[in-house]
Design a protein around this motif. Structure first.
Motif, mmCIF file in Angstrom:
data_model
loop_
_atom_site.group_PDB
_atom_site.id
_atom_site.type_symbol
_atom_site.label_atom_id
_atom_site.label_comp_id
_atom_site.label_asym_id
_atom_site.label_seq_id
_atom_site.Cartn_x
_atom_site.Cartn_y
_atom_site.Cartn_z
ATOM 1 N N UNK A 110 -58.504 -41.887 -3.564
ATOM 2 C CA UNK A 110 -58.734 -42.537 -4.859
ATOM 3 C C UNK A 110 -59.165 -41.515 -5.910
ATOM 4 N N UNK A 111 -60.087 -40.638 -5.538
ATOM 5 C CA UNK A 111 -60.571 -39.620 -6.482
ATOM 6 C C UNK A 111 -59.452 -38.684 -6.942
ATOM 7 N N UNK A 112 -58.439 -38.513 -6.077
ATOM 8 C CA UNK A 112 -57.293 -37.659 -6.429
ATOM 9 C C UNK A 112 -56.191 -38.462 -7.115
ATOM 10 N N UNK A 113 -56.530 -39.736 -7.455
ATOM 11 C CA UNK A 113 -55.612 -40.632 -8.181
ATOM 12 C C UNK A 113 -54.324 -40.909 -7.403
ATOM 13 N N UNK A 114 -54.443 -40.964 -6.077
ATOM 14 C CA UNK A 114 -53.308 -41.357 -5.251
ATOM 15 C C UNK A 114 -53.242 -42.875 -5.165
ATOM 16 N N UNK A 115 -52.054 -43.395 -4.917
ATOM 17 C CA UNK A 115 -51.898 -44.837 -4.761
ATOM 18 C C UNK A 115 -52.357 -45.255 -3.369
ATOM 19 N N UNK A 116 -53.095 -46.346 -3.299
ATOM 20 C CA UNK A 116 -53.572 -46.893 -2.025
ATOM 21 C C UNK A 116 -53.086 -48.334 -1.931
ATOM 22 N N UNK A 117 -52.360 -48.651 -0.873
ATOM 23 C CA UNK A 117 -51.849 -50.002 -0.663
ATOM 24 C C UNK A 117 -52.537 -50.615 0.549
ATOM 25 N N UNK A 118 -53.166 -51.752 0.359
ATOM 26 C CA UNK A 118 -53.820 -52.468 1.454
ATOM 27 C C UNK A 118 -53.140 -53.824 1.632
ATOM 28 N N UNK A 119 -53.006 -54.233 2.878
ATOM 29 C CA UNK A 119 -52.333 -55.500 3.181
ATOM 30 C C UNK A 119 -53.298 -56.454 3.872
ATOM 31 N N UNK A 120 -53.313 -57.688 3.407
ATOM 32 C CA UNK A 120 -54.139 -58.705 4.051
ATOM 33 C C UNK A 120 -53.630 -59.000 5.453
#
Length: 345
Positions: free
Chosen positions: A133-143
């Motif tokens: 997150x700090x490196x501004x990368x995309x993070x995708x989380x799935x329920x």
């Protein structure tokens, strides 16, 4: 999980340094699966349709300070001590329910193999995610499951053991709520449910069978046939509010290709008045009467549609009405089973 790792590796896909397992994860032990099934059998006609995978018992152990975690597994001495403590309790319960006690030595031998196999993938995921997150990368989380299997806001007790709404991503992954930028709600163009529990729009006729067959509706975990019914916007509106949907993806729109008439549940009524999902207890929800709006079907295949304009007019109306009644924009629509059979609106 180990089977899935092996299958992926056999397919030639490298997962080292790509798959990370949190040391905080609680482990489903052999007694959890046994207890899950024994508890269900003991309920008789009050069964709730558990998958029998041990999910409920492992969560019960987690919140009652009896859990064994991945970090414990990596330390053979700690694992042995904790397992001994648990078997003192669990074997008494198993015996009381008519099952044979479990052998600690056998479990330790089995889990020693798991320890060796899983150790390379164990890493503190909190740092990985927050560094990304700090490196501004995309993070995708799935329920993990549908909204209405949430332990607090779902159709309790016909739910899963955990909280699965979007807010749980923060506690589960260790990412602060303010860092979440968007929440995509995913729903089929109709409604399904596996196992027991209230289902106001369920179709227990040939139309329901047609949805089940056309949508290949079988439970991913158990293989059981899913119950099917018309799209329920009372549920979708609640899901949109509690999760804070910023956009919606509609899947399996193509399953409706051969329906001359299609219905949407706009709301519920009971005893002459409109009621909301959040005001219903289990008994009330079982009695709720869905109010429908009927649409003309498009009666043609949509799998070749590349954009929204390619969809039949009837399908466009169906989707736009969903947007209006839910109050959230639809940004994706799937038109077939292949990865490329999806429209971005």
């Amino acid at each position: 999980m180990l089977t899935e790792i092996s299958d992926i590796e056999k397919a030639g896909i490298r997962i080292k340094d790509r798959l990370f397992i949190s040391p905080r994860c609680n482990i489903i032990m052999p007694y959890h699966k046994l207890l899950d099934k024994l508890y269900e059998e003991a309920k008789g006609p009050g069964k709730i349709g558990t998958t029998g995978r041990g999910i409920g018992p492992v969560y019960a152990d987690k919140v009652s300070y009896n859990g064994i975690r991945i970090a414990d597994l990596l330390d053979s001495e700690v694992f042995s001590e904790k397992l001994q403590t648990q078997l003192r309790v669990k074997n008494k319960i198993l015996k009381a329910l008519g099952a044979k006690p479990l052998s600690q030595s056998q479990i330790e031998r089995d889990f020693a193999k798991y320890r060796t196999r899983i150790k390379p993938f164990v890493s503190e995921t909190f740092s990985i995610l927050n560094d990304a997150y700090d490196k501004k990368k995309n993070i995708l989380m799935e329920g993990a499951q549908g909204v209405f299997l949430d332990n607090d806001f779902g159709t309790y007790p016909y739910v899963t053991a955990s909280n699965v709404i979007s807010g749980s991503a923060s506690s589960g992954a260790g990412i602060a709520p303010a860092k979440v930028r968007s929440v995509i709600g995913v729903t089929k163009a109709y409604t399904t449910r596996v196992g027991a529990g209230p289902f106001p729009t369920e179709l227990t006729n040939k139309l329901g069978d047609k949805l089940q067959t056309g949508g290949l509706e079988f439970g991913a975990t158990t293989g059981r046939k899913r119950r099917c019914g018309w799209l329920d916007l009372e549920l979708i509106r609640f899901a949109a509010k509690i999760n804070g949907f910023t956009e919606i993806c509609i899947t399996k729109l193509d399953v409706l290709d051969n329906f001359p008439k299609i219905k949407i549940c706009t709301h519920y009524r009971l005893n002459g008045r409109r009621i909301k999902y959040e005001d219903c207890d289990l008994k009330t929800l079982e009695k709720a009467k869905p109010v429908y709006k009927t649409y003309k079907g498009w009666m043609k295949s949509i799998k070749d549609a590349k954009n929204f304009r390619d969809l039949p007019k009837e399908a466009q109306i169906y989707l736009r009405d969903i947007e209006k009644m839910v109050g959230v924009e639809i940004t994706y629509v799937s038109t077939g089973v292949k990865r490329n059979e999806i429209i971005k609106i």
